[in-house]
Design a protein around this motif. Structure first.
Motif, PDB file in Angstrom:
ATOM      1  N   MET A 130      16.215  27.375  -1.338  1.00 15.78           N
ATOM      2  CA  MET A 130      15.013  27.899  -1.935  1.00 15.78           C
ATOM      3  C   MET A 130      14.140  26.760  -2.455  1.00 15.78           C
ATOM      4  O   MET A 130      12.920  26.806  -2.313  1.00 15.78           O
ATOM      5  CB  MET A 130      15.375  28.867  -3.060  1.00 15.78           C
ATOM      6  CG  MET A 130      14.176  29.555  -3.626  1.00 15.78           C
ATOM      7  SD  MET A 130      14.447  31.105  -4.474  1.00 15.78           S
ATOM      8  CE  MET A 130      15.303  30.607  -5.915  1.00 15.78           C
ATOM      9  N   ALA A 131      14.750  25.755  -3.049  1.00 12.24           N
ATOM     10  CA  ALA A 131      13.985  24.618  -3.555  1.00 12.24           C
ATOM     11  C   ALA A 131      13.265  23.897  -2.422  1.00 12.24           C
ATOM     12  O   ALA A 131      12.161  23.383  -2.611  1.00 12.24           O
ATOM     13  CB  ALA A 131      14.904  23.660  -4.301  1.00 12.24           C
ATOM     14  N   LEU A 132      13.872  23.881  -1.246  1.00 14.27           N
ATOM     15  CA  LEU A 132      13.235  23.249  -0.092  1.00 14.27           C
ATOM     16  C   LEU A 132      11.942  23.975   0.270  1.00 14.27           C
ATOM     17  O   LEU A 132      10.921  23.337   0.553  1.00 14.27           O
ATOM     18  CB  LEU A 132      14.191  23.230   1.103  1.00 14.27           C
ATOM     19  CG  LEU A 132      13.622  22.637   2.390  1.00 14.27           C
ATOM     20  CD1 LEU A 132      13.308  21.154   2.184  1.00 14.27           C
ATOM     21  CD2 LEU A 132      14.603  22.824   3.526  1.00 14.27           C
ATOM     22  N   PHE A 133      11.951  25.316   0.232  1.00 13.53           N
ATOM     23  CA  PHE A 133      10.738  26.075   0.516  1.00 13.53           C
ATOM     24  C   PHE A 133       9.666  25.818  -0.540  1.00 13.53           C
ATOM     25  O   PHE A 133       8.485  25.729  -0.227  1.00 13.53           O
ATOM     26  CB  PHE A 133      11.031  27.572   0.604  1.00 13.53           C
ATOM     27  CG  PHE A 133      11.675  27.985   1.898  1.00 13.53           C
ATOM     28  CD1 PHE A 133      11.039  27.787   3.109  1.00 13.53           C
ATOM     29  CD2 PHE A 133      12.922  28.567   1.888  1.00 13.53           C
ATOM     30  CE1 PHE A 133      11.626  28.159   4.294  1.00 13.53           C
ATOM     31  CE2 PHE A 133      13.524  28.953   3.063  1.00 13.53           C
ATOM     32  CZ  PHE A 133      12.876  28.743   4.280  1.00 13.53           C
ATOM     33  N   TYR A 134      10.047  25.710  -1.793  1.00 10.02           N
ATOM     34  CA  TYR A 134       9.087  25.379  -2.847  1.00 10.02           C
ATOM     35  C   TYR A 134       8.467  24.004  -2.604  1.00 10.02           C
ATOM     36  O   TYR A 134       7.262  23.819  -2.754  1.00 10.02           O
ATOM     37  CB  TYR A 134       9.756  25.393  -4.227  1.00 10.02           C
ATOM     38  CG  TYR A 134      10.012  26.760  -4.784  1.00 10.02           C
ATOM     39  CD1 TYR A 134       9.061  27.768  -4.678  1.00 10.02           C
ATOM     40  CD2 TYR A 134      11.192  27.046  -5.435  1.00 10.02           C
ATOM     41  CE1 TYR A 134       9.294  29.025  -5.191  1.00 10.02           C
ATOM     42  CE2 TYR A 134      11.438  28.305  -5.956  1.00 10.02           C
ATOM     43  CZ  TYR A 134      10.479  29.285  -5.833  1.00 10.02           C
ATOM     44  OH  TYR A 134      10.715  30.519  -6.352  1.00 10.02           O
ATOM     45  N   PHE A 135       9.283  23.059  -2.225  1.00  6.19           N
ATOM     46  CA  PHE A 135       8.801  21.700  -1.964  1.00  6.19           C
ATOM     47  C   PHE A 135       7.844  21.689  -0.775  1.00  6.19           C
ATOM     48  O   PHE A 135       6.755  21.116  -0.845  1.00  6.19           O
ATOM     49  CB  PHE A 135       9.984  20.760  -1.709  1.00  6.19           C
ATOM     50  CG  PHE A 135       9.571  19.363  -1.358  1.00  6.19           C
ATOM     51  CD1 PHE A 135       9.079  18.508  -2.329  1.00  6.19           C
ATOM     52  CD2 PHE A 135       9.654  18.916  -0.051  1.00  6.19           C
ATOM     53  CE1 PHE A 135       8.685  17.231  -2.017  1.00  6.19           C
ATOM     54  CE2 PHE A 135       9.261  17.630   0.281  1.00  6.19           C
ATOM     55  CZ  PHE A 135       8.774  16.785  -0.708  1.00  6.19           C
ATOM     56  N   ILE A 136       8.223  22.336   0.321  1.00  6.47           N
ATOM     57  CA  ILE A 136       7.374  22.380   1.519  1.00  6.47           C
ATOM     58  C   ILE A 136       6.060  23.094   1.203  1.00  6.47           C
ATOM     59  O   ILE A 136       4.981  22.618   1.586  1.00  6.47           O
ATOM     60  CB  ILE A 136       8.119  23.073   2.681  1.00  6.47           C
ATOM     61  CG1 ILE A 136       9.273  22.190   3.159  1.00  6.47           C
ATOM     62  CG2 ILE A 136       7.164  23.376   3.836  1.00  6.47           C
ATOM     63  CD1 ILE A 136      10.223  22.876   4.123  1.00  6.47           C
ATOM     64  N   GLY A 137       6.130  24.219   0.486  1.00  8.87           N
ATOM     65  CA  GLY A 137       4.918  24.946   0.125  1.00  8.87           C
ATOM     66  C   GLY A 137       4.007  24.126  -0.765  1.00  8.87           C
ATOM     67  O   GLY A 137       2.792  24.130  -0.605  1.00  8.87           O
ATOM     68  N   GLY A 138       4.587  23.405  -1.730  1.00  8.58           N
ATOM     69  CA  GLY A 138       3.782  22.556  -2.616  1.00  8.58           C
ATOM     70  C   GLY A 138       3.102  21.427  -1.868  1.00  8.58           C
ATOM     71  O   GLY A 138       1.940  21.103  -2.132  1.00  8.58           O
ATOM     72  N   CYS A 139       3.801  20.827  -0.911  1.00  6.05           N
ATOM     73  CA  CYS A 139       3.211  19.752  -0.095  1.00  6.05           C
ATOM     74  C   CYS A 139       2.073  20.293   0.767  1.00  6.05           C
ATOM     75  O   CYS A 139       1.016  19.669   0.865  1.00  6.05           O
ATOM     76  CB  CYS A 139       4.275  19.100   0.779  1.00  6.05           C
ATOM     77  SG  CYS A 139       5.458  18.108  -0.136  1.00  6.05           S
ATOM     78  N   CYS A 140       2.282  21.446   1.377  1.00  2.00           N
ATOM     79  CA  CYS A 140       1.230  22.058   2.192  1.00  2.00           C
ATOM     80  C   CYS A 140       0.009  22.388   1.339  1.00  2.00           C
ATOM     81  O   CYS A 140      -1.126  22.197   1.764  1.00  2.00           O
ATOM     82  CB  CYS A 140       1.743  23.322   2.868  1.00  2.00           C
ATOM     83  SG  CYS A 140       2.984  23.031   4.132  1.00  2.00           S
ATOM     84  N   SER A 141       0.255  22.880   0.139  1.00  2.51           N
ATOM     85  CA  SER A 141      -0.844  23.248  -0.746  1.00  2.51           C
ATOM     86  C   SER A 141      -1.704  22.051  -1.122  1.00  2.51           C
ATOM     87  O   SER A 141      -2.923  22.143  -1.139  1.00  2.51           O
ATOM     88  CB  SER A 141      -0.299  23.899  -2.008  1.00  2.51           C
ATOM     89  OG  SER A 141      -1.341  24.140  -2.907  1.00  2.51           O
ATOM     90  N   SER A 142      -1.063  20.936  -1.423  1.00  2.06           N
ATOM     91  CA  SER A 142      -1.849  19.768  -1.815  1.00  2.06           C
ATOM     92  C   SER A 142      -2.732  19.282  -0.673  1.00  2.06           C
ATOM     93  O   SER A 142      -3.792  18.717  -0.903  1.00  2.06           O
ATOM     94  CB  SER A 142      -0.932  18.648  -2.321  1.00  2.06           C
ATOM     95  OG  SER A 142      -0.089  18.203  -1.282  1.00  2.06           O
ATOM     96  N   LEU A 143      -2.328  19.507   0.559  1.00  8.29           N
ATOM     97  CA  LEU A 143      -3.154  19.140   1.703  1.00  8.29           C
ATOM     98  C   LEU A 143      -4.255  20.166   1.963  1.00  8.29           C
ATOM     99  O   LEU A 143      -5.363  19.813   2.351  1.00  8.29           O
ATOM    100  CB  LEU A 143      -2.281  18.985   2.954  1.00  8.29           C
ATOM    101  CG  LEU A 143      -1.227  17.887   2.910  1.00  8.29           C
ATOM    102  CD1 LEU A 143      -0.331  17.963   4.144  1.00  8.29           C
ATOM    103  CD2 LEU A 143      -1.879  16.518   2.810  1.00  8.29           C
ATOM    104  N   LEU A 144      -3.959  21.430   1.742  1.00 10.88           N
ATOM    105  CA  LEU A 144      -4.899  22.496   2.057  1.00 10.88           C
ATOM    106  C   LEU A 144      -5.927  22.774   0.974  1.00 10.88           C
ATOM    107  O   LEU A 144      -7.017  23.254   1.262  1.00 10.88           O
ATOM    108  CB  LEU A 144      -4.133  23.799   2.325  1.00 10.88           C
ATOM    109  CG  LEU A 144      -3.337  23.876   3.607  1.00 10.88           C
ATOM    110  CD1 LEU A 144      -2.515  25.162   3.637  1.00 10.88           C
ATOM    111  CD2 LEU A 144      -4.253  23.819   4.808  1.00 10.88           C
ATOM    112  N   VAL A 145      -5.606  22.488  -0.266  1.00 12.57           N
ATOM    113  CA  VAL A 145      -6.446  22.923  -1.383  1.00 12.57           C
ATOM    114  C   VAL A 145      -7.865  22.352  -1.308  1.00 12.57           C
ATOM    115  O   VAL A 145      -8.827  23.042  -1.607  1.00 12.57           O
ATOM    116  CB  VAL A 145      -5.753  22.628  -2.731  1.00 12.57           C
ATOM    117  CG1 VAL A 145      -6.044  21.250  -3.237  1.00 12.57           C
ATOM    118  CG2 VAL A 145      -6.124  23.650  -3.761  1.00 12.57           C
ATOM    119  N   GLU A 146      -8.023  21.118  -0.872  1.00  9.68           N
ATOM    120  CA  GLU A 146      -9.361  20.535  -0.774  1.00  9.68           C
ATOM    121  C   GLU A 146     -10.052  20.902   0.537  1.00  9.68           C
ATOM    122  O   GLU A 146     -11.269  20.983   0.590  1.00  9.68           O
ATOM    123  CB  GLU A 146      -9.289  19.006  -0.911  1.00  9.68           C
ATOM    124  CG  GLU A 146      -8.917  18.542  -2.302  1.00  9.68           C
ATOM    125  CD  GLU A 146      -9.916  18.968  -3.362  1.00  9.68           C
ATOM    126  OE1 GLU A 146     -11.127  19.040  -3.094  1.00  9.68           O
ATOM    127  OE2 GLU A 146      -9.469  19.240  -4.492  1.00  9.68           O
TER     128      GLU A 146
END
Length: 165
Positions: free
Chosen positions: A1-17
């Motif tokens: 589950m922590a791996l999914f949180y990490f992957i989602g957080g990384c994707c978000s930092s790229l997508l947010v801008e």
């Protein structure tokens, strides 16, 4: 589950801008709700975690600071964090007892229902905040007309400070 949180957080930092906060929040919340509905229907689908951390989690930490003037940012961020923590605790301790009573329909009651209300509210009232000045965002939130806003912008460009916002 922590791996999914990490992957989602990384994707978000790229997508947010790139995608903008409002569209990212609305689309990922919608994907999250659809996935949770599929989970309720199938009771075995467990692909919700990337949608949660791809936007819903991280974007919610950007928005409180971007929706208010500078002098209220710290207070707004603190209140948002407090409400988030209290809600997370309530939902965390409510899921298992409710799941034991009504099964996977607990997700409909605790997550889908409130999410539907919230996504509709956000769709109608949440402005996009990416690459915008705070006075522009606050003016939109206050519902000011374009004419009043253009006068404020003109006075700011001339060097005088307006107290309208």
């Amino acid at each position: 589950m922590a791996l999914f949180y990490f992957i989602g957080g990384c994707c978000s930092s790229l997508l947010v801008e790139r995608a903008g906060r409002r569209p990212l929040l609305l689309w990922m919340t919608l994907i999250n709700m659809v996935t949770l509905c599929l989970f309720v229907l199938c009771a075995e689908l467990q692909a919700i975690l990337p949608a949660i951390n791809a936007a819903v989690g991280p974007v919610s930490w950007f928005l409180p600071a971007e929706l208010v003037p500078q002098r209220y940012r710290s207070l707004n961020q603190s209140l948002s964090y407090a409400v988030n923590t209290i809600a997370a605790a309530i939902f965390t301790f409510s899921v298992m007892p409710l799941y034991g009573i009504i099964g996977s329909y607990a997700f409909l009651v605790l997550y889908i229902g409130p999410s539907i209300f919230c996504i509709l509210y956000q769709y109608w009232y949440l402005p996009e905040t990416a690459n915008r000045e705070i006075y522009d965002i606050v003016a939109e939130l206050r519902g000011s007309c374009k004419e009043k806003f253009s006068n404020t912008v003109n006075t700011r460009e001339n060097g005088s400070v307006s107290s309208e916002i």
